[in-house]
Design a protein around this motif. Sequence first.
Motif, PDB file in Angstrom:
ATOM      1  N   PRO A 160     -10.916 -17.032-117.985  1.00 37.05           N
ATOM      2  CA  PRO A 160     -10.104 -18.235-117.798  1.00 37.05           C
ATOM      3  C   PRO A 160      -9.601 -18.852-119.098  1.00 37.05           C
ATOM      4  O   PRO A 160      -8.436 -19.219-119.193  1.00 37.05           O
ATOM      5  CB  PRO A 160     -11.034 -19.187-117.048  1.00 37.05           C
ATOM      6  N   ARG A 211      -5.493 -15.829-112.360  1.00 35.38           N
ATOM      7  CA  ARG A 211      -4.745 -16.675-111.442  1.00 35.38           C
ATOM      8  C   ARG A 211      -5.691 -17.747-110.933  1.00 35.38           C
ATOM      9  O   ARG A 211      -6.724 -17.465-110.339  1.00 35.38           O
ATOM     10  CB  ARG A 211      -4.202 -15.835-110.283  1.00 35.38           C
ATOM     11  N   LEU A 212      -5.357 -19.014-111.179  1.00 36.82           N
ATOM     12  CA  LEU A 212      -6.246 -20.121-110.849  1.00 36.82           C
ATOM     13  C   LEU A 212      -5.878 -20.840-109.565  1.00 36.82           C
ATOM     14  O   LEU A 212      -6.683 -21.604-109.047  1.00 36.82           O
ATOM     15  CB  LEU A 212      -6.265 -21.125-112.004  1.00 36.82           C
ATOM     16  N   THR A 213      -4.693 -20.605-109.038  1.00 37.80           N
ATOM     17  CA  THR A 213      -4.287 -21.306-107.826  1.00 37.80           C
ATOM     18  C   THR A 213      -5.144 -20.867-106.646  1.00 37.80           C
ATOM     19  O   THR A 213      -5.583 -19.729-106.563  1.00 37.80           O
ATOM     20  CB  THR A 213      -2.803 -21.044-107.502  1.00 37.80           C
ATOM     21  N   LEU A 246      -8.149 -21.826-105.888  1.00 38.55           N
ATOM     22  CA  LEU A 246      -9.600 -21.850-106.073  1.00 38.55           C
ATOM     23  C   LEU A 246     -10.203 -23.094-105.432  1.00 38.55           C
ATOM     24  O   LEU A 246      -9.534 -24.109-105.269  1.00 38.55           O
ATOM     25  CB  LEU A 246      -9.940 -21.836-107.572  1.00 38.55           C
ATOM     26  N   PRO A 247     -11.479 -23.043-105.079  1.00 37.49           N
ATOM     27  CA  PRO A 247     -12.135 -24.224-104.494  1.00 37.49           C
ATOM     28  C   PRO A 247     -12.322 -25.310-105.552  1.00 37.49           C
ATOM     29  O   PRO A 247     -12.170 -25.046-106.753  1.00 37.49           O
ATOM     30  CB  PRO A 247     -13.483 -23.674-104.026  1.00 37.49           C
ATOM     31  N   ALA A 304     -13.726 -27.774-108.348  1.00 37.60           N
ATOM     32  CA  ALA A 304     -14.603 -27.427-109.472  1.00 37.60           C
ATOM     33  C   ALA A 304     -15.253 -28.661-110.073  1.00 37.60           C
ATOM     34  O   ALA A 304     -14.672 -29.749-110.056  1.00 37.60           O
ATOM     35  CB  ALA A 304     -13.796 -26.701-110.546  1.00 37.60           C
ATOM     36  N   CYS A 328     -10.121 -25.466-119.878  1.00 34.67           N
ATOM     37  CA  CYS A 328     -10.215 -24.732-118.611  1.00 34.67           C
ATOM     38  C   CYS A 328     -10.082 -25.699-117.432  1.00 34.67           C
ATOM     39  O   CYS A 328      -9.364 -25.420-116.463  1.00 34.67           O
ATOM     40  CB  CYS A 328     -11.531 -23.970-118.545  1.00 34.67           C
ATOM     41  N   LEU A 377      -7.129 -25.738-114.580  1.00 38.99           N
ATOM     42  CA  LEU A 377      -7.406 -25.755-113.145  1.00 38.99           C
ATOM     43  C   LEU A 377      -6.620 -26.878-112.474  1.00 38.99           C
ATOM     44  O   LEU A 377      -6.011 -26.678-111.415  1.00 38.99           O
ATOM     45  CB  LEU A 377      -8.902 -25.934-112.890  1.00 38.99           C
ATOM     46  N   VAL A 427      -5.911 -27.239-108.533  1.00 36.72           N
ATOM     47  CA  VAL A 427      -7.307 -27.217-108.108  1.00 36.72           C
ATOM     48  C   VAL A 427      -7.900 -28.605-108.338  1.00 36.72           C
ATOM     49  O   VAL A 427      -7.678 -29.228-109.364  1.00 36.72           O
ATOM     50  CB  VAL A 427      -8.107 -26.160-108.907  1.00 36.72           C
TER      51      VAL A 427
END
Length: 120
Positions: free
Chosen positions: A23, A29-31, A33-34, A36, A53, A57, A62
């Motif tokens: 990351p 690819r960060l889209t 994600l649950p 954080a 990071c 996100l 996110v």
Amino acid sequence: MEQARLLRQAAAPSHRRRARGSPPRGDVRLTGLPPAYSATVEFHPLRGEGIDCALRLLQAGVSVELHQWPGTFRGSQAVLSAEVSQRQIAELAAALRRALARVTSSRPTQAGIPCPQLTR
């Protein structure tokens, strides 16, 4: 002589690359994600990377809960008598309770018992 050559080779830019899928490197690819939770301490060499990071996100849409703990260092939570450590632990426990409540409430139930989803 051989050791010096190996050290120079290890320090070369080609050997300092981060792992693939990192990351902080930006190749993940960060889209989608649950949510954080990210906590950083003031005196840590990677504090900036943790904050960056979390910001990436957020930019990817996110939901992120970011905590920066001034005056702390890596492992300072182990000093249980310190007020800041008690706040850190309480905040982390609260974040875990919130996350588990979201997961539990979004799962299907069978006879009132939460059922784990095995596939997505």
